[in-house]
Design a protein around this motif. Structure first.
Motif, PDB file in Angstrom:
ATOM      1  N   CYS A  66       0.831  -1.215   0.000  1.00  0.00           N
ATOM      2  CA  CYS A  66       0.000   0.000   0.000  1.00  0.00           C
ATOM      3  C   CYS A  66       0.861   1.259   0.000  1.00  0.00           C
ATOM      4  N   ARG A  73      -5.211   7.229  -6.933  1.00  0.00           N
ATOM      5  CA  ARG A  73      -6.288   6.291  -6.621  1.00  0.00           C
ATOM      6  C   ARG A  73      -6.146   5.090  -7.532  1.00  0.00           C
ATOM      7  N   GLY A  74      -6.824   3.996  -7.176  1.00  0.00           N
ATOM      8  CA  GLY A  74      -6.786   2.818  -8.040  1.00  0.00           C
ATOM      9  C   GLY A  74      -6.689   1.530  -7.236  1.00  0.00           C
ATOM     10  N   ARG A  75      -6.637   0.421  -7.948  1.00  0.00           N
ATOM     11  CA  ARG A  75      -6.607  -0.896  -7.338  1.00  0.00           C
ATOM     12  C   ARG A  75      -5.190  -1.270  -6.955  1.00  0.00           C
ATOM     13  N   ILE A  76      -4.966  -1.531  -5.685  1.00  0.00           N
ATOM     14  CA  ILE A  76      -3.634  -1.894  -5.191  1.00  0.00           C
ATOM     15  C   ILE A  76      -3.399  -3.392  -5.352  1.00  0.00           C
ATOM     16  N   CYS A  77      -4.364  -4.199  -4.991  1.00  0.00           N
ATOM     17  CA  CYS A  77      -4.274  -5.646  -5.194  1.00  0.00           C
ATOM     18  C   CYS A  77      -5.675  -6.190  -5.389  1.00  0.00           C
ATOM     19  N   ASP A  78      -5.772  -7.325  -6.056  1.00  0.00           N
ATOM     20  CA  ASP A  78      -7.091  -7.862  -6.407  1.00  0.00           C
ATOM     21  C   ASP A  78      -7.120  -9.364  -6.146  1.00  0.00           C
ATOM     22  N   SER A  99      -8.664  -7.863  -1.463  1.00  0.00           N
ATOM     23  CA  SER A  99      -8.562  -6.827  -2.486  1.00  0.00           C
ATOM     24  C   SER A  99      -8.520  -5.479  -1.783  1.00  0.00           C
ATOM     25  N   VAL A 101      -8.430  -1.193  -2.570  1.00  0.00           N
ATOM     26  CA  VAL A 101      -8.550  -0.074  -3.503  1.00  0.00           C
ATOM     27  C   VAL A 101      -8.176   1.210  -2.776  1.00  0.00           C
ATOM     28  N   LYS A 102      -7.363   2.023  -3.411  1.00  0.00           N
ATOM     29  CA  LYS A 102      -7.038   3.339  -2.867  1.00  0.00           C
ATOM     30  C   LYS A 102      -8.091   4.317  -3.350  1.00  0.00           C
TER      31      LYS A 102
END
Length: 430
Positions: A66, A73-78, A99, A101-102
């Motif tokens: 992180c 912003r966006g997806r850090i892990c999924d 999962s 998300v920032k």
């Protein structure tokens, strides 16, 4: 605003998955009941104040992941899979999917799901699909081998010679003759026979050797012969082994294995790969008792390396240590990076004294090595804790706790040493 806040609260509490809203430093600001239920057993102090702290024992890289995400912003892990308690607790989740998300510079949203049963089903489907494809794809590149009750080759035929190059001198040898010496044990060879008895078949994929010593990637399936007579002599055929050369498909299968089970930095197994292998190995030891040892390694004062030379040099040190682990332990041993500078090695068919001897040999090798990168020359030492599994333990969690206490004792005793677990070790967490 009050209506929007109320709607958000209702969504959080009614959502069918775990939802956590946290600040950039991991401080939890909102959490729904499912998340609390999933995270509370992981908390050392029973508090859920910080997401990163709650996950530190099972997913220590989440904080770094992180912090390293620099986009606004966006997806850090999924859907990252996090093994809990060796990958399978009987009284709760075994694997969580995470999962993150920032949302903005100061907020994170995490989604948690219990995917234990889904992972188990996927594993079974992959195994079944692999063998259906193998049996339907080609009938020209397999060896059909009959085995007696002890797994010895009962008779030779042309298919054995075609795939492995062995002649009839191989008759009477264990089917492990097709494998490199350090990739199996006598107990492991028997395990596959017992697994075939229990489930109707067993499957194993890995490196094999031809008679001239050249390696190939092989897939082996063992099935019990349905018409075998229980009263027949032990040397009569009892199993059928189908051995296939799948070297042409190794790249695809290895790519999948690396993506799922390998640590991205060092190439050794990751936490998921370690707990998956440990779950299987301890399951075998429960059914057919044999020693299993665990060694935990931790690089001494590793933070100084990063602070003094930078993280790229620290990463090079971790890779060098992982290479040394691979070269010191057997191929059948499971070498893994659990997170940060902590590594683990699971040793099948090995007791604590034997594991300690290998660990001391490794520590001596570490003392004699220097890692050179970008003009920096780094020397370091390692501490190790050793524990041996026994049937009274609940599973890999308890074994890991014993090894961790021994590792703590090694650190407290001056570092750069190997300590084996004993009953009088303090149960103080590091």
């Amino acid at each position: 605003m009050a209506a929007e806040h109320e709607a958000l609260m209702q969504f959080l509490y009614l959502a069918p998955v775990g939802l956590v809203q946290a600040k950039a430093d991991g401080e939890i600001t909102l959490i729904n009941p499912i998340s609390a239920q999933l995270l509370m057993p992981l908390s050392r102090d029973g508090c859920l104040d910080n997401l990163f702290t709650a996950l530190q024992d099972v997913a220590p890289d989440v904080r770094r992941l992180c912090q390293a995400f620099t986009a606004p912003r966006g997806r850090i892990c999924d859907g990252v899979h996090i093994p809990l308690h060796g990958g399978g607790r009987r009284d709760g989740p075994g694997i969580l999917a995470l999962s993150i998300v920032k949302l903005d510079a100061g907020r994170l949203m995490a989604v948690l799901q219990d995917v234990t049963l889904q992972v188990q089903r996927d594993r079974q489907l992959r195994q079944s699909d692999a063998w259906l494809n193998a049996l339907l794809a080609s009938v020209a590149d397999y060896a059909l081998v009959s085995l007696d009750r002890e797994g010895r080759i009962e008779q030779w035929n042309g298919s054995i010679g075609r795939v492995t190059g062995h002649d009839d001198a191989v008759v009477g040898s264990s089917y492990a003759v097709f494998e490199p010496d350090d990739m199996t044990t006598a107990e492991r060879a028997r395990d596959l026979l017992r697994e075939a008895d229990a489930s109707g078949w067993s499957v194993d994929e890995g490196l094999r050797l031809r008679a001239d010593g050249t390696p190939f990637w092989g897939s082996a399936m063992i099935t019990p012969l349905p018409e075998r007579d229980p009263a027949a002599a032990d040397t009569d055929p009892a199993y059928c082994l189908v051995l296939r050369d799948i070297s042409d498909r190794r790249a695809a299968s290895e790519s999948w294995r690396q993506a799922v089970f390998a640590d991205h930095l060092t190439g050794v197994a990751n936490r998921r790969g370690f707990f998956h292998a440990a779950e299987l190995e301890l399951g075998r030891a429960c059914r057919f008792p044999r020693p299993v040892a665990l060694v935990l390694f931790d690089l001494d004062y590793f933070k100084r390396v990063n602070d003094t030379h930078g993280h790229p040099v620290g990463d090079a040190v971790l890779r060098a240590f992982a290479d040394l682990l691979r070269n010191t332990f057997r191929a059948v041993d499971v070498v893994a990076r659990l997170g940060g500078e902590e590594f683990a090695v699971l040793l099948p068919s090995t007791d604590a004294a034997q594991a300690s001897a290998v660990a001391r040999r490794l520590l001596a090798a570490v003392e004699g090595m220097t890692v050179r990168v970008d003009g920096a020359a780094v020397n370091f030492t390692v501490s190790a804790g050793v524990a041996e599994w026994d049937p009274q333990l609940g599973g890999i969690d308890d074994l890991q706790k014993r090894a961790d206490r021994a590792l703590y004792a090694a650190k407290a005793g001056g570092r750069n040493r190997v300590v084996g677990w004993t009953a009088d070790l303090a149960e103080t967490a590091r």
